[in-house]
Design a protein around this motif. Structure first.
Motif, PDB file in Angstrom:
ATOM      1  N   GLY A  38       0.881  -1.497  -0.042  1.00  0.00           N
ATOM      2  CA  GLY A  38      -0.602   0.130  -0.231  1.00  0.00           C
ATOM      3  C   GLY A  38       1.078   1.498  -0.187  1.00  0.00           C
ATOM      4  O   GLY A  38       2.124   0.967  -0.223  1.00  0.00           O
ATOM      5  N   GLU A  39       0.104   2.196  -0.352  1.00  0.00           N
ATOM      6  CA  GLU A  39       0.688   3.463   0.109  1.00  0.00           C
ATOM      7  C   GLU A  39       0.333   4.749   0.579  1.00  0.00           C
ATOM      8  O   GLU A  39      -1.476   4.761   0.887  1.00  0.00           O
ATOM      9  CB  GLU A  39       0.738   4.160  -1.474  1.00  0.00           C
ATOM     10  CG  GLU A  39       2.564   3.733  -2.513  1.00  0.00           C
ATOM     11  CD  GLU A  39       2.276   3.970  -3.760  1.00  0.00           C
ATOM     12  OE1 GLU A  39       1.499   5.564  -3.958  1.00  0.00           O
ATOM     13  OE2 GLU A  39       2.736   4.296  -4.419  1.00  0.00           O
ATOM     14  N   ILE A  40       0.318   5.535   1.203  1.00  0.00           N
ATOM     15  CA  ILE A  40       0.314   6.575   1.950  1.00  0.00           C
ATOM     16  C   ILE A  40       0.465   8.064   1.952  1.00  0.00           C
ATOM     17  O   ILE A  40       1.259   8.017   1.243  1.00  0.00           O
ATOM     18  CB  ILE A  40      -0.139   6.580   3.459  1.00  0.00           C
ATOM     19  CG1 ILE A  40      -1.178   6.837   4.620  1.00  0.00           C
ATOM     20  CG2 ILE A  40       1.452   6.515   4.366  1.00  0.00           C
ATOM     21  CD1 ILE A  40      -1.477   6.237   5.841  1.00  0.00           C
ATOM     22  N   ALA A  41      -0.224   9.350   2.046  1.00  0.00           N
ATOM     23  CA  ALA A  41       0.087  10.187   2.511  1.00  0.00           C
ATOM     24  C   ALA A  41       0.933  11.224   2.992  1.00  0.00           C
ATOM     25  O   ALA A  41       0.713  10.558   4.339  1.00  0.00           O
ATOM     26  CB  ALA A  41      -0.836  10.897   1.844  1.00  0.00           C
ATOM     27  N   GLY A  42       2.679  11.061   2.726  1.00  0.00           N
ATOM     28  CA  GLY A  42       3.974  11.737   4.616  1.00  0.00           C
ATOM     29  C   GLY A  42       4.366  11.430   3.511  1.00  0.00           C
ATOM     30  O   GLY A  42       5.272  11.639   2.228  1.00  0.00           O
ATOM     31  N   THR A  43       5.121  11.657   4.449  1.00  0.00           N
ATOM     32  CA  THR A  43       6.973  12.201   4.739  1.00  0.00           C
ATOM     33  C   THR A  43       8.091  11.060   5.395  1.00  0.00           C
ATOM     34  O   THR A  43       7.930  10.998   6.114  1.00  0.00           O
ATOM     35  CB  THR A  43       7.484  13.429   4.666  1.00  0.00           C
ATOM     36  OG1 THR A  43       6.738  14.949   3.595  1.00  0.00           O
ATOM     37  CG2 THR A  43       8.540  13.495   4.559  1.00  0.00           C
ATOM     38  N   LEU A  44       8.758  10.440   4.752  1.00  0.00           N
ATOM     39  CA  LEU A  44       9.615   9.574   5.398  1.00  0.00           C
ATOM     40  C   LEU A  44      11.228   9.672   5.487  1.00  0.00           C
ATOM     41  O   LEU A  44      11.733  10.017   4.996  1.00  0.00           O
ATOM     42  CB  LEU A  44       9.907   7.956   4.792  1.00  0.00           C
ATOM     43  CG  LEU A  44      10.141   6.441   5.429  1.00  0.00           C
ATOM     44  CD1 LEU A  44       8.897   6.741   6.362  1.00  0.00           C
ATOM     45  CD2 LEU A  44      10.267   5.370   4.303  1.00  0.00           C
ATOM     46  N   TYR A  45      11.390   9.905   6.655  1.00  0.00           N
ATOM     47  CA  TYR A  45      12.748  10.459   7.516  1.00  0.00           C
ATOM     48  C   TYR A  45      13.806   8.931   7.348  1.00  0.00           C
ATOM     49  O   TYR A  45      13.253   8.018   8.722  1.00  0.00           O
ATOM     50  CB  TYR A  45      12.622  11.401   8.580  1.00  0.00           C
ATOM     51  CG  TYR A  45      11.855  12.915   8.169  1.00  0.00           C
ATOM     52  CD1 TYR A  45      12.648  13.565   7.502  1.00  0.00           C
ATOM     53  CD2 TYR A  45      10.601  12.450   8.036  1.00  0.00           C
ATOM     54  CE1 TYR A  45      11.965  14.977   7.487  1.00  0.00           C
ATOM     55  CE2 TYR A  45      10.026  13.883   7.743  1.00  0.00           C
ATOM     56  CZ  TYR A  45      10.569  14.344   7.327  1.00  0.00           C
ATOM     57  OH  TYR A  45       9.637  15.791   6.865  1.00  0.00           O
ATOM     58  N   ASP A  46      14.504   9.424   7.322  1.00  0.00           N
ATOM     59  CA  ASP A  46      15.905   8.761   8.189  1.00  0.00           C
ATOM     60  C   ASP A  46      16.316   8.808   9.174  1.00  0.00           C
ATOM     61  O   ASP A  46      17.007   9.329   9.747  1.00  0.00           O
ATOM     62  CB  ASP A  46      16.895   8.468   7.406  1.00  0.00           C
ATOM     63  CG  ASP A  46      18.068   6.754   6.913  1.00  0.00           C
ATOM     64  OD1 ASP A  46      17.907   6.422   8.241  1.00  0.00           O
ATOM     65  OD2 ASP A  46      18.976   6.775   5.950  1.00  0.00           O
ATOM     66  N   LEU A  47      16.152   7.975  10.061  1.00  0.00           N
ATOM     67  CA  LEU A  47      16.504   7.911  11.955  1.00  0.00           C
ATOM     68  C   LEU A  47      17.461   7.208  11.953  1.00  0.00           C
ATOM     69  O   LEU A  47      17.929   6.928  12.853  1.00  0.00           O
ATOM     70  CB  LEU A  47      15.136   8.141  12.142  1.00  0.00           C
ATOM     71  CG  LEU A  47      14.179   8.471  12.514  1.00  0.00           C
ATOM     72  CD1 LEU A  47      12.736   8.495  13.396  1.00  0.00           C
ATOM     73  CD2 LEU A  47      14.571   9.845  12.592  1.00  0.00           C
ATOM     74  N   GLY A  48      18.495   6.545  10.779  1.00  0.00           N
ATOM     75  CA  GLY A  48      19.513   5.696  11.671  1.00  0.00           C
ATOM     76  C   GLY A  48      19.051   4.456  11.049  1.00  0.00           C
ATOM     77  O   GLY A  48      18.793   3.502   9.965  1.00  0.00           O
ATOM     78  N   ALA A  49      18.949   3.714  12.154  1.00  0.00           N
ATOM     79  CA  ALA A  49      18.370   2.232  12.359  1.00  0.00           C
ATOM     80  C   ALA A  49      17.000   2.123  11.863  1.00  0.00           C
ATOM     81  O   ALA A  49      16.319   0.722  11.690  1.00  0.00           O
ATOM     82  CB  ALA A  49      18.586   0.962  13.791  1.00  0.00           C
ATOM     83  N   TYR A  50      16.288   3.130  11.310  1.00  0.00           N
ATOM     84  CA  TYR A  50      14.627   2.922  11.176  1.00  0.00           C
ATOM     85  C   TYR A  50      14.369   3.839  11.258  1.00  0.00           C
ATOM     86  O   TYR A  50      14.680   5.277  10.707  1.00  0.00           O
ATOM     87  CB  TYR A  50      13.850   2.548  12.490  1.00  0.00           C
ATOM     88  CG  TYR A  50      13.931   3.190  13.364  1.00  0.00           C
ATOM     89  CD1 TYR A  50      13.539   4.013  13.862  1.00  0.00           C
ATOM     90  CD2 TYR A  50      15.014   2.727  14.652  1.00  0.00           C
ATOM     91  CE1 TYR A  50      13.735   5.275  15.329  1.00  0.00           C
ATOM     92  CE2 TYR A  50      15.150   4.062  15.733  1.00  0.00           C
ATOM     93  CZ  TYR A  50      14.759   4.802  15.940  1.00  0.00           C
ATOM     94  OH  TYR A  50      14.483   5.720  17.429  1.00  0.00           O
ATOM     95  N   PRO A  51      13.000   4.006  10.338  1.00  0.00           N
ATOM     96  CA  PRO A  51      12.552   5.033   9.634  1.00  0.00           C
ATOM     97  C   PRO A  51      11.108   6.128  10.402  1.00  0.00           C
ATOM     98  O   PRO A  51      10.847   5.170  12.179  1.00  0.00           O
ATOM     99  CB  PRO A  51      12.193   4.661   8.288  1.00  0.00           C
ATOM    100  CG  PRO A  51      10.831   3.505   8.719  1.00  0.00           C
ATOM    101  CD  PRO A  51      12.181   3.324   9.762  1.00  0.00           C
ATOM    102  N   GLY A  52      10.918   7.172  10.401  1.00  0.00           N
ATOM    103  CA  GLY A  52       9.616   7.671  10.695  1.00  0.00           C
ATOM    104  C   GLY A  52       9.724   8.745  10.174  1.00  0.00           C
ATOM    105  O   GLY A  52       9.584   9.411   8.549  1.00  0.00           O
ATOM    106  N   ALA A  53       7.567   8.302  10.457  1.00  0.00           N
ATOM    107  CA  ALA A  53       6.974   9.108   8.897  1.00  0.00           C
ATOM    108  C   ALA A  53       5.834   9.954   9.425  1.00  0.00           C
ATOM    109  O   ALA A  53       5.746   9.923  10.837  1.00  0.00           O
ATOM    110  CB  ALA A  53       5.548   7.359   8.739  1.00  0.00           C
ATOM    111  N   VAL A  54       5.987  10.988   8.270  1.00  0.00           N
ATOM    112  CA  VAL A  54       5.083  12.111   9.209  1.00  0.00           C
ATOM    113  C   VAL A  54       4.086  12.014   7.662  1.00  0.00           C
ATOM    114  O   VAL A  54       4.353  11.908   6.677  1.00  0.00           O
ATOM    115  CB  VAL A  54       6.082  13.648   9.340  1.00  0.00           C
ATOM    116  CG1 VAL A  54       4.796  14.757   9.599  1.00  0.00           C
ATOM    117  CG2 VAL A  54       7.055  13.841   9.962  1.00  0.00           C
ATOM    118  N   LEU A  55       2.730  11.946   8.584  1.00  0.00           N
ATOM    119  CA  LEU A  55       1.304  11.294   7.328  1.00  0.00           C
ATOM    120  C   LEU A  55       0.582  13.201   7.024  1.00  0.00           C
ATOM    121  O   LEU A  55       1.361  13.718   7.758  1.00  0.00           O
ATOM    122  CB  LEU A  55      -0.322  11.472   8.366  1.00  0.00           C
ATOM    123  CG  LEU A  55       0.931  10.029   9.158  1.00  0.00           C
ATOM    124  CD1 LEU A  55      -0.533   9.343   9.801  1.00  0.00           C
ATOM    125  CD2 LEU A  55       0.995   8.650   8.214  1.00  0.00           C
ATOM    126  N   GLY A  56       0.688  12.578   6.256  1.00  0.00           N
ATOM    127  CA  GLY A  56       0.552  14.341   5.320  1.00  0.00           C
ATOM    128  C   GLY A  56       0.720  14.681   4.173  1.00  0.00           C
ATOM    129  O   GLY A  56       1.744  14.590   4.014  1.00  0.00           O
TER     130      GLY A  56
END
Length: 130
Positions: A38-56
């Protein structure tokens, strides 16, 4: 792949919980049932060992949708350090996830905004292809 059941509990995973990731969701008990990519609206950030998503927003984040039980949801809350008061590393949100020609409401773990300061954006929106 099975069709999503609108009354079921679903989760959208976009980082280490994806198939083949370091926290592959298929290793949890009770085992989740994979529904689709699937896909969702948002921005993905690289936090090193894992990512973080900001929605919208205008960006797209790629991931996988799984049907899960409340017991597995509780385990994911612990892993993602999701706290009801919003002070955890991630917050559990609900959002519509596109599955090609249909969509399904899913739980999504969104990173706390303080965690992305100075972190690079993953332009592709795909943690596994970074």
């Amino acid at each position: 792949m099975p069709q999503p059941d609108p009354g079921a509990l679903h989760v959208f995973v976009y980082g280490t919980l994806r198939s083949g990731g370091s926290n592959d969701i298929s290793r949890f008990t009770p085992a989740p049932e994979r529904v689709a990519d699937g896909e969702i609206a948002g921005t993905l950030y690289d936090l090193g060992a894992y990512p973080g998503a900001v929605l919208g927003g205008e960006g797209r984040i790629k991931g996988e949708v799984y049907r899960i039980t409340p017991a597995l949801e509780a385990q994911l809350d612990v892993l993602e350090e999701a706290k009801p008061d919003g002070t955890g590393e991630y917050s559990r949100r609900e959002a519509m996830v596109a599955l090609g020609d249909r969509s399904v409401r899913c739980l999504v773990y969104e990173i706390h905004p303080a965690r992305i300061a100075g972190r690079p954006r993953i332009a592709s929106g795909d943690w596994m292809a970074r």
